[in-house]
Design a protein around this motif. Structure first.
Motif, short mmCIF file in Angstrom:
data_model
loop_
_atom_site.label_atom_id
_atom_site.label_comp_id
_atom_site.label_asym_id
_atom_site.label_seq_id
_atom_site.Cartn_x
_atom_site.Cartn_y
_atom_site.Cartn_z
N CYS A 62 -30.96 -0.42 -102.98
CA CYS A 62 -30.17 -1.65 -103.00
C CYS A 62 -29.27 -1.75 -101.77
O CYS A 62 -28.82 -2.85 -101.42
N ILE A 63 -29.03 -0.63 -101.08
CA ILE A 63 -28.16 -0.60 -99.90
C ILE A 63 -28.71 0.47 -98.95
O ILE A 63 -29.19 1.51 -99.40
N ALA A 83 -34.59 -0.93 -92.78
CA ALA A 83 -33.89 -1.35 -94.00
C ALA A 83 -33.67 -2.87 -94.01
O ALA A 83 -33.89 -3.53 -95.03
N MET A 84 -33.26 -3.40 -92.88
CA MET A 84 -33.02 -4.85 -92.80
C MET A 84 -34.32 -5.63 -93.00
O MET A 84 -34.31 -6.70 -93.61
N ALA A 85 -35.44 -5.09 -92.51
CA ALA A 85 -36.73 -5.76 -92.66
C ALA A 85 -37.12 -5.91 -94.12
O ALA A 85 -37.86 -6.83 -94.49
N THR A 86 -36.61 -5.03 -94.98
CA THR A 86 -36.91 -5.12 -96.41
C THR A 86 -35.81 -5.88 -97.17
O THR A 86 -35.81 -5.90 -98.39
N GLY A 87 -34.88 -6.47 -96.42
CA GLY A 87 -33.85 -7.27 -97.06
C GLY A 87 -32.71 -6.48 -97.67
O GLY A 87 -32.06 -6.93 -98.61
N ARG A 88 -32.43 -5.30 -97.11
CA ARG A 88 -31.34 -4.49 -97.62
C ARG A 88 -30.12 -4.62 -96.73
O ARG A 88 -30.22 -4.54 -95.51
N PRO A 89 -28.93 -4.81 -97.31
CA PRO A 89 -27.72 -4.79 -96.49
C PRO A 89 -27.47 -3.37 -95.99
O PRO A 89 -27.88 -2.40 -96.63
N VAL A 90 -26.83 -3.26 -94.85
CA VAL A 90 -26.64 -1.96 -94.22
C VAL A 90 -25.16 -1.65 -94.08
O VAL A 90 -24.37 -2.51 -93.67
N ILE A 91 -24.79 -0.44 -94.40
CA ILE A 91 -23.47 0.09 -94.07
C ILE A 91 -23.72 1.11 -92.97
O ILE A 91 -24.45 2.08 -93.17
N ASP A 98 -20.77 -6.15 -105.81
CA ASP A 98 -21.04 -7.57 -105.55
C ASP A 98 -22.52 -7.81 -105.24
O ASP A 98 -22.92 -7.86 -104.07
N PRO A 99 -23.34 -7.98 -106.27
CA PRO A 99 -24.78 -8.18 -106.06
C PRO A 99 -25.09 -9.42 -105.21
O PRO A 99 -26.04 -9.41 -104.43
N GLU A 100 -24.29 -10.48 -105.36
CA GLU A 100 -24.53 -11.69 -104.56
C GLU A 100 -24.28 -11.42 -103.07
O GLU A 100 -25.03 -11.91 -102.21
N LEU A 101 -23.26 -10.65 -102.75
CA LEU A 101 -22.99 -10.30 -101.35
C LEU A 101 -24.13 -9.44 -100.80
O LEU A 101 -24.59 -9.66 -99.67
N ARG A 102 -24.61 -8.50 -101.61
CA ARG A 102 -25.75 -7.66 -101.18
C ARG A 102 -26.96 -8.54 -100.87
O ARG A 102 -27.62 -8.36 -99.84
N GLU A 103 -27.23 -9.47 -101.74
CA GLU A 103 -28.38 -10.35 -101.55
C GLU A 103 -28.22 -11.21 -100.30
O GLU A 103 -29.15 -11.33 -99.50
N ARG A 104 -27.05 -11.79 -100.12
CA ARG A 104 -26.79 -12.64 -98.96
C ARG A 104 -26.92 -11.85 -97.65
O ARG A 104 -27.57 -12.27 -96.71
N MET A 105 -26.30 -10.66 -97.61
CA MET A 105 -26.38 -9.82 -96.41
C MET A 105 -27.81 -9.34 -96.17
O MET A 105 -28.27 -9.29 -95.02
N GLY A 106 -28.51 -8.99 -97.24
CA GLY A 106 -29.89 -8.54 -97.11
C GLY A 106 -30.78 -9.62 -96.52
O GLY A 106 -31.60 -9.35 -95.64
N GLN A 107 -30.63 -10.85 -96.99
CA GLN A 107 -31.44 -11.95 -96.46
C GLN A 107 -31.08 -12.25 -95.01
O GLN A 107 -31.96 -12.52 -94.18
N ALA A 108 -29.80 -12.20 -94.69
CA ALA A 108 -29.38 -12.42 -93.30
C ALA A 108 -29.95 -11.34 -92.39
O ALA A 108 -30.38 -11.61 -91.26
N GLY A 109 -29.98 -10.10 -92.89
CA GLY A 109 -30.55 -9.00 -92.11
C GLY A 109 -32.04 -9.18 -91.91
O GLY A 109 -32.57 -8.91 -90.82
N LYS A 110 -32.72 -9.65 -92.92
CA LYS A 110 -34.16 -9.87 -92.84
C LYS A 110 -34.48 -10.89 -91.73
O LYS A 110 -35.43 -10.72 -90.98
N HIS A 111 -33.66 -11.91 -91.64
CA HIS A 111 -33.83 -12.92 -90.57
C HIS A 111 -33.47 -12.34 -89.21
O HIS A 111 -34.12 -12.63 -88.21
N ARG A 112 -32.45 -11.52 -89.16
CA ARG A 112 -31.98 -10.95 -87.88
C ARG A 112 -33.01 -9.99 -87.26
O ARG A 112 -33.10 -9.90 -86.04
N VAL A 113 -33.77 -9.31 -88.08
CA VAL A 113 -34.75 -8.34 -87.60
C VAL A 113 -35.73 -8.99 -86.61
O VAL A 113 -36.21 -8.33 -85.68
N ALA A 114 -36.00 -10.26 -86.76
CA ALA A 114 -36.94 -10.95 -85.86
C ALA A 114 -36.51 -10.81 -84.40
O ALA A 114 -37.36 -10.76 -83.51
N LYS A 115 -35.21 -10.72 -84.14
CA LYS A 115 -34.72 -10.57 -82.77
C LYS A 115 -35.14 -9.26 -82.13
O LYS A 115 -35.12 -9.12 -80.92
#
Length: 142
Positions: free
Chosen positions: A19-20, A38-46, A84-101
């Motif tokens: 989950c993280i 991790a970001m490619a799979t939609g996981r938020p990163v610490i 905060d599961p919603e924050l995890r989900e939001r960060m995970g999705q943002a990371g998934k999009h960022r990986v494209a860079k």
């Protein structure tokens, strides 16, 4: 934990079951491949705020950055995401999009453009508008 001998798909499957992602690096890693995976799979990163990790993880958007070697800050970041599961989900999705860079089909054309620019500037400097006596001050001009 070193997973060098594990097949890549097994590593990616492990990320999908997490989950993280934690990357509490104590040294300035130039590029955190584990973070990209991790970001490619939609996981938020610490991750530690060191080396190239802050160039990958956007603090508060794709994950959380903590000072290297600070277990208290790491604990607080982990507690925040676990609560905060919603924050995890939001960060995970943002990371998934960022990986494209950071994918080869995005990075390689940018590197090629830099090379083309440098080569063009080199040609321009060699054949620029300077008179020969300024381009070659030690040469005899006839």
């Amino acid at each position: 934990i070193w997973l060098n001998s594990w097949p890549h798909e097994v590593v990616m499957q492990a990320w999908r079951q997490s989950c993280i992602a934690l990357a509490p690096s104590g040294w300035p890693e130039p590029f955190g491949l584990v973070v990209i995976e991790a970001m490619a799979t939609g996981r938020p990163v610490i991750a530690s705020r060191t080396g190239g990790l802050p160039d990958i993880v956007i603090d508060g958007e794709t994950g959380l950055l903590v000072p290297p070697g600070d277990p208290g800050a790491l604990r607080l970041a982990l507690e925040r995401l676990l609560a905060d599961p919603e924050l995890r989900e939001r960060m995970g999705q943002a990371g998934k999009h960022r990986v494209a860079k950071f994918q080869a089909n995005t990075v390689v054309p940018r590197i090629e453009q830099v090379y083309q620019t440098v080569l063009a500037q080199g040609r321009q400097n060699r054949t620029g508008s300077q008179p020969p006596e300024e381009r070659y001050p030690n040469a005899e001009i006839q």
